[in-house]
Each structure stands twice: as C-alpha cells, then as structure tokens.
Design a protein around this motif. Structure first.
Motif, PDB file in Angstrom:
ATOM      1  N   PHE B 154     -64.910  62.101   4.298  1.00  0.00           N
ATOM      2  CA  PHE B 154     -65.262  62.380   5.683  1.00  0.00           C
ATOM      3  C   PHE B 154     -65.938  63.745   5.791  1.00  0.00           C
ATOM      4  O   PHE B 154     -66.853  63.930   6.600  1.00  0.00           O
ATOM      5  CB  PHE B 154     -63.997  62.337   6.551  1.00  0.00           C
ATOM      6  CG  PHE B 154     -64.281  62.319   8.027  1.00  0.00           C
ATOM      7  CD1 PHE B 154     -64.840  61.203   8.623  1.00  0.00           C
ATOM      8  CD2 PHE B 154     -63.991  63.415   8.821  1.00  0.00           C
ATOM      9  CE1 PHE B 154     -65.113  61.177   9.979  1.00  0.00           C
ATOM     10  CE2 PHE B 154     -64.253  63.401  10.180  1.00  0.00           C
ATOM     11  CZ  PHE B 154     -64.816  62.278  10.754  1.00  0.00           C
ATOM     12  N   THR B 155     -65.505  64.669   4.952  1.00  0.00           N
ATOM     13  CA  THR B 155     -66.123  65.994   4.938  1.00  0.00           C
ATOM     14  C   THR B 155     -67.587  65.882   4.538  1.00  0.00           C
ATOM     15  O   THR B 155     -68.457  66.530   5.123  1.00  0.00           O
ATOM     16  CB  THR B 155     -65.379  66.910   3.946  1.00  0.00           C
ATOM     17  OG1 THR B 155     -63.980  66.744   4.148  1.00  0.00           O
ATOM     18  CG2 THR B 155     -65.743  68.355   4.153  1.00  0.00           C
ATOM     19  N   HIS B 156     -67.870  65.027   3.518  1.00  0.00           N
ATOM     20  CA  HIS B 156     -69.253  64.789   3.102  1.00  0.00           C
ATOM     21  C   HIS B 156     -70.080  64.201   4.236  1.00  0.00           C
ATOM     22  O   HIS B 156     -71.219  64.587   4.473  1.00  0.00           O
ATOM     23  CB  HIS B 156     -69.281  63.830   1.904  1.00  0.00           C
ATOM     24  CG  HIS B 156     -69.133  64.535   0.608  1.00  0.00           C
ATOM     25  ND1 HIS B 156     -70.097  65.382   0.109  1.00  0.00           N
ATOM     26  CD2 HIS B 156     -68.126  64.532  -0.295  1.00  0.00           C
ATOM     27  CE1 HIS B 156     -69.682  65.858  -1.041  1.00  0.00           C
ATOM     28  NE2 HIS B 156     -68.489  65.374  -1.314  1.00  0.00           N
ATOM     29  N   LEU B 157     -69.441  63.226   4.938  1.00  0.00           N
ATOM     30  CA  LEU B 157     -70.114  62.542   6.039  1.00  0.00           C
ATOM     31  C   LEU B 157     -70.506  63.553   7.119  1.00  0.00           C
ATOM     32  O   LEU B 157     -71.630  63.548   7.620  1.00  0.00           O
ATOM     33  CB  LEU B 157     -69.170  61.488   6.621  1.00  0.00           C
ATOM     34  CG  LEU B 157     -69.808  60.428   7.510  1.00  0.00           C
ATOM     35  CD1 LEU B 157     -70.673  59.504   6.688  1.00  0.00           C
ATOM     36  CD2 LEU B 157     -68.723  59.628   8.227  1.00  0.00           C
ATOM     37  N   LEU B 158     -69.584  64.456   7.443  1.00  0.00           N
ATOM     38  CA  LEU B 158     -69.882  65.493   8.428  1.00  0.00           C
ATOM     39  C   LEU B 158     -71.024  66.376   7.927  1.00  0.00           C
ATOM     40  O   LEU B 158     -71.889  66.794   8.700  1.00  0.00           O
ATOM     41  CB  LEU B 158     -68.639  66.349   8.706  1.00  0.00           C
ATOM     42  CG  LEU B 158     -67.560  65.720   9.570  1.00  0.00           C
ATOM     43  CD1 LEU B 158     -66.412  66.697   9.772  1.00  0.00           C
ATOM     44  CD2 LEU B 158     -68.122  65.312  10.930  1.00  0.00           C
ATOM     45  N   GLY B 162     -74.905  67.648   9.446  1.00  0.00           N
ATOM     46  CA  GLY B 162     -75.229  69.053   9.670  1.00  0.00           C
ATOM     47  C   GLY B 162     -74.035  69.960   9.806  1.00  0.00           C
ATOM     48  O   GLY B 162     -74.173  71.163   9.980  1.00  0.00           O
ATOM     49  N   ILE B 163     -72.792  69.383   9.739  1.00  0.00           N
ATOM     50  CA  ILE B 163     -71.609  70.244   9.805  1.00  0.00           C
ATOM     51  C   ILE B 163     -71.191  70.524   8.367  1.00  0.00           C
ATOM     52  O   ILE B 163     -70.517  69.721   7.735  1.00  0.00           O
ATOM     53  CB  ILE B 163     -70.482  69.579  10.595  1.00  0.00           C
ATOM     54  CG1 ILE B 163     -70.996  69.164  11.984  1.00  0.00           C
ATOM     55  CG2 ILE B 163     -69.283  70.515  10.730  1.00  0.00           C
ATOM     56  CD1 ILE B 163     -70.092  68.206  12.710  1.00  0.00           C
ATOM     57  N   LYS B 164     -71.616  71.662   7.860  1.00  0.00           N
ATOM     58  CA  LYS B 164     -71.398  71.959   6.442  1.00  0.00           C
ATOM     59  C   LYS B 164     -69.994  72.522   6.215  1.00  0.00           C
ATOM     60  O   LYS B 164     -69.470  73.267   7.050  1.00  0.00           O
ATOM     61  CB  LYS B 164     -72.439  72.975   5.945  1.00  0.00           C
ATOM     62  CG  LYS B 164     -73.873  72.476   6.079  1.00  0.00           C
ATOM     63  CD  LYS B 164     -74.201  71.412   5.021  1.00  0.00           C
ATOM     64  CE  LYS B 164     -75.632  70.916   5.215  1.00  0.00           C
ATOM     65  NZ  LYS B 164     -75.822  69.533   4.750  1.00  0.00           N
ATOM     66  N   ASN B 165     -69.424  72.186   5.061  1.00  0.00           N
ATOM     67  CA  ASN B 165     -68.146  72.750   4.616  1.00  0.00           C
ATOM     68  C   ASN B 165     -67.044  72.679   5.668  1.00  0.00           C
ATOM     69  O   ASN B 165     -66.303  73.623   5.878  1.00  0.00           O
ATOM     70  CB  ASN B 165     -68.328  74.213   4.184  1.00  0.00           C
ATOM     71  CG  ASN B 165     -69.318  74.324   3.043  1.00  0.00           C
ATOM     72  OD1 ASN B 165     -69.337  73.459   2.166  1.00  0.00           O
ATOM     73  ND2 ASN B 165     -70.143  75.351   3.083  1.00  0.00           N
TER      74      ASN B 165
END
Lengths: 269, 313
Positions: B154-158, B162-165
């Motif tokens: 999900f972090t990758h998807l974000l 454009g929501i990095k890290n």
C-alpha cells in the motif's frame, strides 16, 4: 424475480459487488501468493516458505493446543448446554429463575471486563500456562444453555406424552424424543463457539508464558513481533497461511450451507 | 409374515427397565445436582469476579494484586489523573464512532446489494467473506505488511500517487485511521450477514411492489425497509459498539498503542496497566468502568435479540 430491472443497473450492481469482493479478498490472495510463489531460483509454485515457517515456530505444538482447547470447550459447553438447557426447558422447581439469571449473567458480563480477576483465580489454582487454565473460565456457556433451552422448548409436548405411553422414563424420552430434534441449534452453537475460541487472543496471551500451552493465534502474533526484528516477510506470510488455509477450505466447501444456516438462525419472522 | 411387519413404535423395541437407579435419576434431587456444578462454575468465573472487580476498585492493591487497605475513590482518581488515559478515552471514542458508522453503513449497502440476488458467484462470496473467517491476528499481520514503510504494498501504491515514503502507522492520526479501516474490512461483511437475515423479513411481494411504485427506493427505504429492519439494526449496532470497545488484537500486532499513544485503545490500556505496569489499582478501576459499560451493552443486545421489540423512530 418478479420485476425485471434494467440490464444497465444489474450490471452496475454486479460490478460494485465484484469490486468489493476483489478489495475484501485481496489480502487473502496476497498471503497465498507470498506463501506459494517462489522467487529467484525457485520461481513457480513452492512449498519452501510453508515448510520454513512450520519449522521457525512450533506450529505443530500450537495447532495441537488449539485443537485441544477448542475441542475441549466444544465438549464441555455442549454437554452443559444440553443438560442445563433441558432441565430449564422441561421442569419447574424452586430457584429456577435465580439459576436462569446466573446463566444469563454469563452472557451479559464480557470475559474481558473480568479478565484480571479471572487471571488471579487461575494463578491461585496454579493453572497458569496450561490448556486447562485457558479453558476453565469458558467451560460453561450461557449462549449454549439458552440455545438448547429454546430448542427443547419448541419440541411438541405430544411427542413426549406418546413416548411416555410407550413406557419410556425421562432418560429414554430425552434420548429418543428431545435429543434428535436439537440438531440445528447444535450446529449454530458449534459454529459460534469454534470461531470464537479459535480466534480468541488476549486471554490465552496473558495466561500462557511458554509454547507448551500457546494456541496457534497467539503463536502467530509472537511470530509477527519477532518479524519486526528482522524475520522475513515470506515466513510471516506462510505462518499466516498456515492459520487461515484450514478455515478458508472449510468455508469454500460449505459457503452456501454456512451462509444459509446463518440466515435461518437469525431469520426474524 | 411377521418378519415383514416392522415394529413401528419404539416400545416394541422395548424401553429399558425402570430400576431404582433410573427412578432416582428422574427425581428432583438429581436435577439440582446437575445444575449445581455448571452454576458454581459461572459463579466462580463470572459472578465472583464481577463483584470482586467492583470491590477491588475501591481498595489499595500492591504490585502482586493483593488488597492492602481501603482506598475510597483513589484508584479512579489516579486513573483519570493520568493524561494518557484521557487520550486513550479520546482515541477509543473516535475509533468506535468511526468504525461503527462506517462498517454499519457499508454492511447495509452490501446487504441491499446481495439480498436481491438469487444466484451469487461462489468466488464473489468467498472474497467478500474471507475477512470474516480470518482471525483478527492473521488479518493484522497482513495489514502490517501492506502498510509497512518502504516495502509495504500500500505504501508503494501511495508512492505511485505522489505520496512518497508514507509511513501510515508512524503517524498517530493515520495509524488510528488504519485501525478503523481494518475494523471496517473485517466486520462489515459479518454485519452484512445479520442485515441480510433481517431483510428476509420483508415479504417478496412487498419488495416487488416497492420496485415498481418507487423505482428510486428512497421513500420505501425510509418508510418500509428501515422500520422493519430497526430491531436487527439495533442488535447489530450494539454488537459493533461492543466489538469496537473490545478491540485489542490489531493494536497488539500493528502499533502496540503507538506512536505516542495515538492508537492506544481502552482494552490495550487495561492490558498495559495490569500486565506491563502492575498498576492493579487503576486497572481495577478501569475494569469496573468497562464492566458497567460493556455489560449494559450486552444486556441491550440480548434484549434486542430475545424480545425483538427494540424499536426506534
């Protein structure tokens, strides 16, 4: 279907359902993928992760503990529910409402609210870190008593009278007239109690201090804790798979029957 | 000829002879005896602990949990004097309200969608109800991985949006939001089952009539569906509130109450008070409060289930 709906609308509803199913089912799919899909040299289908997870934590011991705990509770709650439910449904005697109230209280007071007191009792009995210690506070289930009481009440009295005319005493009447007619209630009770105790976490967590008595759910939580200190995700996924595959298989085989029995139990006509 | 005539009544197979032993078994004495042990078990593990919880909350307790003297309301005062507890109360309130509202609303929509279908694909059902059969601990493990910083799916998807890290479990607000999402994902299908059973109470001809008379459904929803569903909704909402209040498994696996106690919920706090800090006095006070709250809720759901006369609006 009495009235036809526009195909556009039916298609949209189907699409929404499919999307929900995909989102809701995705974590399960992912666990199965992470467990069985090999990486690098072992691309393709592999049992390597599953075997590695099985060996990383004592899953055999955990699973045995869970089976003993859930099976033991099913037996003790079932027998008590049948006997007490029958007596409450079939007889009038002084003190009956007080005794009924005691079993009702067992439903109303959540175990979590008396967790600390129950812990101290189990400690006092020197039963900490034992399977019996995990089971004891749950040995009697008010839900089982109520479910069977209701089922026995709905058996027509004429059947009992007929059996009595045939010369049966109370025990015979119970065995031949009442017992065969509580099947649905027994199934509903079994499903509820198995799922509850199989997934129960906090109580077994605080009662156990070693793998000797830990059920599989607690073992999995400890594995997850260890994973934060560097255990590979594939192993954790495989550990999770060990826990969820059995129920998924049972649910996949009996999907319609389970959903239908649920609907029948809570059908409020 | 006689072999063809099977005995029809059980008496022909012969009931067991009624000896003195069986006569005693059918007597009133044995009934009390059979009730005694189960009733005593409930008294030992429910009634006595309930009374003891309330009484102990007014006594001073040492780190082993032994009573050392009368304390009045000091335990309660200590409990509420702790700023963390006030934050826990706030967290639990936000978590419970958000979880219950979202899961019930979604469950209602899913029940409406599913109930009209005579045939629903087995794979579809398996997908929708897979969270229901999964232990919360297992579900929390999976979600922990999805939300993990850097490697989480999900972090990758974000990151793609454009929501990095992103580190959702590292921020108090988003971490509490993640717990709410887990609750909704886990329990909405389960509540759907109850609401689908409730929808069966609407007769098919009434449903058909509503479909032609009121194609958009808003009027019939308000005037027909909701009133019929009210008892079942009351039951499911109470159940949802109890489940939300008792939430502890995902907190244990995913956040341990952090960051900065941002996801510390009341049940996890009780666990910490007792089994991490050995602060049994305030723990007893909190148990007393939970006992009152949860027991009233369970009693309400029981009334809704047994009497079916739990109406509103």
């Amino acid at each position: 279907m009495g009235v036809k709906r526009s195909p556009w609308r039916r298609g949209a509803e189907g699409g929404v359902l499919a999307l929900i199913a995909l989102i809701w089912g995705f974590p399960t799919l992912w666990v199965l993928y992470a467990t069985f899909a090999g990486t690098g040299t072992t691309a393709g289908f592999t049992f390597a992760n599953l075997i590695a997870a099985w060996n990383t934590a004592p899953f055999a011991e955990y699973t045995l503990n869970t089976i003993v705990i859930v099976g033991g509770l099913l037996l003790s709650q079932g027998i008590v529910g049948l006997v007490v439910g029958f007596i409450l449904a079939r007889y009038e005697f002084p003190g009956k409402s007080l005794i009924t109230a005691i079993f009702l209280l067992q439903i109303v007071v959540p175990v979590y609210a008396v967790l600390i007191q129950d812990y101290q009792i189990i400690q006092g009995l020197h039963l900490l870190n034992t399977r019996v210690g995990i089971m004891l506070p749950y040995a009697v289930s008010g839900i089982a008593v109520l479910a069977f009481r209701q089922a026995f009440r709905s058996v027509p009295r004429e059947l009992e009278e007929a059996a009595r005319l045939d010369g049966y005493d109370m025990l015979g009447v119970f065995r031949r007239v009442y017992l065969p007619r509580v099947g649905p209630a027994a199934v509903a009770f079994a499903v509820i109690t198995i799922t509850y105790h199989w997934t129960d976490f906090l109580w077994p967590l605080i009662v156990t201090s070693s793998d000797a008595a830990r059920p599989v759910v607690v073992g999995l939580a400890l594995l997850a804790e260890a994973s934060e200190s560097g255990l590979q995700w594939n192993l954790l996924a495989a550990g999770t798979a060990i826990v969820i595959i059995p129920v998924l298989v049972v649910f996949a085989i009996g999907t319609r029957r389970i959903l239908a029995s649920f609907a029948a139990t809570f059908d409020w006509h | 000829m006689s072999t063809l005539v099977k005995p029809l009544t059980p008496s022909a197979q012969g009931p067991a002879p009624a000896g003195p032993w069986r006569a005693w078994l059918a007597g009133p004495g044995v009934r009390y005896l059979l009730l005694l042990l189960p009733a005593l078990m409930v008294v030992a593990f429910v009634v006595y602990p309930t009374v003891a919880t309330v009484i102990h909350s007014f006594y001073r307790l040492d780190p082993v949990g032994r009573v050392t003297g009368f304390a009045g309301v000091a335990n309660y005062r200590m409990l509420f004097a702790e700023p963390v507890f006030l934050q826990v109360l706030r967290n639990t309130a936000i978590y419970a309200v958000a979880s219950v509202v979202l899961s019930i609303a979604l469950a209602f929509g899913m029940a409406m969608l599913l109930s009209g279908k005579v045939f629903v694909n087995r794979l579809l059902l398996l997908g929708i109800f897979s969270p229901t059969v999964m232990p919360t601990i297992a579900a929390a493990n999976i979600w922990l991985y999805f939300l993990a910083p850097q490697l989480g799916l999900f972090t990758h998807l974000l990151g793609d949006f454009g929501i990095k890290n992103a580190n959702l479990l590292g921020e108090p607000n988003t971490a509490l939001g993640a717990l709410v999402a887990l609750f909704v994902w886990k329990y909405a299908p389960y509540f759907t089952l109850f609401l689908m059973a409730g929808l069966q109470a609407i007769p098919q001809n009434v449903r058909d009539a509503l479909r032609t008379e009121d194609p958009h459904g808003w009027h019939s929803l308000r005037k027909v569906v909701l009133p019929i569903m009210a008892p079942m909704l009351a039951f499911v909402i109470t159940l949802a509130v109890i489940y939300a209040m008792e939430t502890v498994d995902p907190v244990y696996v995913m956040t341990q109450g952090g960051p900065a106690n941002g996801t510390n919920l009341v049940m996890f706090y009780l666990y910490q008070l007792g089994f991490s800090y050995y602060s049994w006095g305030p723990a007893a006070a909190l148990s007393g409060l939970l006992l009152g709250g949860l027991s009233s809720l369970s009693a309400l759901s029981l009334i809704a289930l047994e009497r079916r006369s739990f109406h509103w609006a």
